[in-house]
Scaffold this motif. Structure first.
Motif, PDB file in Angstrom:
ATOM      1  N   ILE A 198      -8.256   5.666  -4.086  1.00 34.41           N
ATOM      2  CA  ILE A 198      -7.590   4.951  -2.996  1.00 34.41           C
ATOM      3  C   ILE A 198      -6.515   4.068  -3.623  1.00 34.41           C
ATOM      4  CG2 ILE A 198      -7.916   3.200  -1.188  1.00 34.41           C
ATOM      5  CD1 ILE A 198     -10.800   4.365  -0.883  1.00 34.41           C
ATOM      6  N   ASP A 199      -5.339   4.044  -3.002  1.00 31.10           N
ATOM      7  CA  ASP A 199      -4.237   3.234  -3.524  1.00 31.10           C
ATOM      8  C   ASP A 199      -4.652   1.763  -3.585  1.00 31.10           C
ATOM      9  OD1 ASP A 199      -1.623   5.150  -3.433  1.00 31.10           O
ATOM     10  OD2 ASP A 199      -3.089   5.683  -1.898  1.00 31.10           O
ATOM     11  N   TYR A 236     -10.885   8.218   1.167  1.00 32.78           N
ATOM     12  CA  TYR A 236      -9.464   7.929   0.989  1.00 32.78           C
ATOM     13  C   TYR A 236      -8.761   7.926   2.344  1.00 32.78           C
ATOM     14  CZ  TYR A 236      -4.662   8.262  -0.823  1.00 32.78           C
ATOM     15  OH  TYR A 236      -3.333   8.037  -1.110  1.00 32.78           O
ATOM     16  N   GLU A 237      -8.885   9.021   3.100  1.00 29.92           N
ATOM     17  CA  GLU A 237      -8.196   9.101   4.392  1.00 29.92           C
ATOM     18  C   GLU A 237      -8.751   8.081   5.381  1.00 29.92           C
ATOM     19  OE1 GLU A 237      -5.430  10.315   4.997  1.00 29.92           O
ATOM     20  OE2 GLU A 237      -5.200  11.810   3.435  1.00 29.92           O
ATOM     21  N   ARG A 244      -3.736   1.863   8.952  1.00 28.71           N
ATOM     22  CA  ARG A 244      -2.674   2.327   9.856  1.00 28.71           C
ATOM     23  C   ARG A 244      -3.057   2.118  11.315  1.00 28.71           C
ATOM     24  NH1 ARG A 244      -0.069   7.898   8.053  1.00 28.71           N
ATOM     25  NH2 ARG A 244       1.147   7.361   9.873  1.00 28.71           N
ATOM     26  N   THR A 260     -10.075   5.099   4.804  1.00 28.38           N
ATOM     27  CA  THR A 260      -9.596   3.765   4.452  1.00 28.38           C
ATOM     28  C   THR A 260      -8.119   3.600   4.765  1.00 28.38           C
ATOM     29  OG1 THR A 260     -11.261   3.645   2.712  1.00 28.38           O
ATOM     30  CG2 THR A 260      -9.438   2.096   2.567  1.00 28.38           C
ATOM     31  N   HIS A 261      -7.318   4.566   4.364  1.00 24.42           N
ATOM     32  CA  HIS A 261      -5.877   4.475   4.628  1.00 24.42           C
ATOM     33  C   HIS A 261      -5.588   4.415   6.123  1.00 24.42           C
ATOM     34  CE1 HIS A 261      -5.237   5.317   0.402  1.00 24.42           C
ATOM     35  NE2 HIS A 261      -3.946   5.129   0.587  1.00 24.42           N
ATOM     36  N   HIS A 262      -6.316   5.188   6.894  1.00 25.61           N
ATOM     37  CA  HIS A 262      -6.019   5.258   8.321  1.00 25.61           C
ATOM     38  C   HIS A 262      -6.670   4.144   9.132  1.00 25.61           C
ATOM     39  CE1 HIS A 262      -3.205   8.502   8.326  1.00 25.61           C
ATOM     40  NE2 HIS A 262      -3.869   8.921   7.247  1.00 25.61           N
ATOM     41  N   VAL A 305      -4.118  -0.614  -0.614  1.00 21.51           N
ATOM     42  CA  VAL A 305      -4.990  -0.290   0.519  1.00 21.51           C
ATOM     43  C   VAL A 305      -6.411  -0.748   0.224  1.00 21.51           C
ATOM     44  CG1 VAL A 305      -5.954   1.605   1.886  1.00 21.51           C
ATOM     45  CG2 VAL A 305      -3.512   1.591   1.287  1.00 21.51           C
ATOM     46  N   LEU A 324       2.195   7.300  -2.252  1.00 20.29           N
ATOM     47  CA  LEU A 324       0.736   7.350  -2.135  1.00 20.29           C
ATOM     48  C   LEU A 324       0.110   8.266  -3.184  1.00 20.29           C
ATOM     49  CD1 LEU A 324       0.409   7.698   1.736  1.00 20.29           C
ATOM     50  CD2 LEU A 324       0.034   5.628   0.368  1.00 20.29           C
TER      51      LEU A 324
END
Length: 178
Positions: A165-166, A78-79, A86, A81-83, A169, A29
Motif C-alpha cells: 500500500i502506498d 490495497y484496493e 477515495r 484501503t485506497h478506495h 495512503v 501509485l
C-alpha cells in the motif's frame, strides 16, 4: 518491505518506453509501478483506466461502491484501503463504506448483489440485469461489469506480487481507520 519478484519500479529503473507515463497516473501509485514491469500492458491499460475511473456511466459514487465491494470480495487490502480514502473524498460516510462489505439494502444492495454475481457466477442473472438496467441504465450495467473486471485484474496483480500500500495512503488510514 516486499519480497515480491516484481516490486514497484523506482524512478531510477523506470522503463524508457513508458517514460511519458511516469509523471501521470502510472508513476503515482505502487499498483501501476508494479505493472510497469510490463510496459506494453501498462500502455494498453491507460485508455480503459481513463474510462473506468473518469468516464463511467455509473458515476463517481456508484463506481467507488462497486470497487469497494470488488476489493472486499477479492480480499485486496490495497484496493480496499485506497478506495476507502477515495470514497471519503466523495463524501461517502464510513458507515456506508463499512456497509458495502456486508449486506446493504437499497441501491447499495443492488450493486453488491451484482458484484457478487459477477465474482461468483461470472454473469448477471436475468432478473438482476433487468433490475440494474431499470435503476442505472444499460450503459451503467456494462460499466459495472467492466469495473469489476478491471479491479479484479488489478487485485490479481496486487496480491500475486504483494504490492505494498502506498505510504501516504497507509498513513492516512492509520490516522483515520475505517
Amino acid at each position: 518491505m516486499t519480497t515480491s519478484p516484481y516490486p514497484p519500479i523506482t524512478d531510477e529503473d523506470w522503463p524508457s518506453e513508458i517514460a511519458d507515463m511516469k509523471p501521470g497516473f502510472a508513476g503515482a501509485l505502487n499498483v501501476y509501478r508494479t505493472m510497469a514491469h510490463h510496459p506494453a500492458l501498462l500502455r494498453a491499460w491507460a485508455p480503459l483506466r481513463q474510462h473506468i475511473v473518469k468516464e463511467s456511466a455509473l458515476g463517481a459514487v456508484r463506481s467507488e461502491l462497486v470497487i469497494l465491494r470488488t476489493a472486499h470480495r477479492m480480499g485486496s487490502a490495497y484496493e480496499w484501503t485506497h478506495h476507502v480514502i477515495r470514497a471519503r473524498v466523495l463524501g461517502i460516510s464510513d458507515d456506508r463504506i463499512r456497509g458495502i462489505s456486508g449486506t446493504p439494502e437499497g441501491e447499495d444492495g443492488l450493486l453488491a448483489q451484482a458484484v457478487d454475481a459477477l465474482i461468483d457466477d461470472a454473469r448477471l442473472p436475468p432478473h438482476l440485469e433487468r433490475a440494474m438496467s431499470a435503476t442505472l441504465g444499460k450503459q451503467a450495467v456494462f460499466d459495472l461489469m467492466a469495473t469489476v473486471g478491471f479491479y479484479s485484474v488489478l487485485g490479481f496483480i496486487l496480491m500475486t506480487f504483494d504490492t505494498p500500500i502506498d505510504e501516504n495512503v497507509a498513513a492516512e488510514i492509520a490516522s483515520r481507520p475505517i
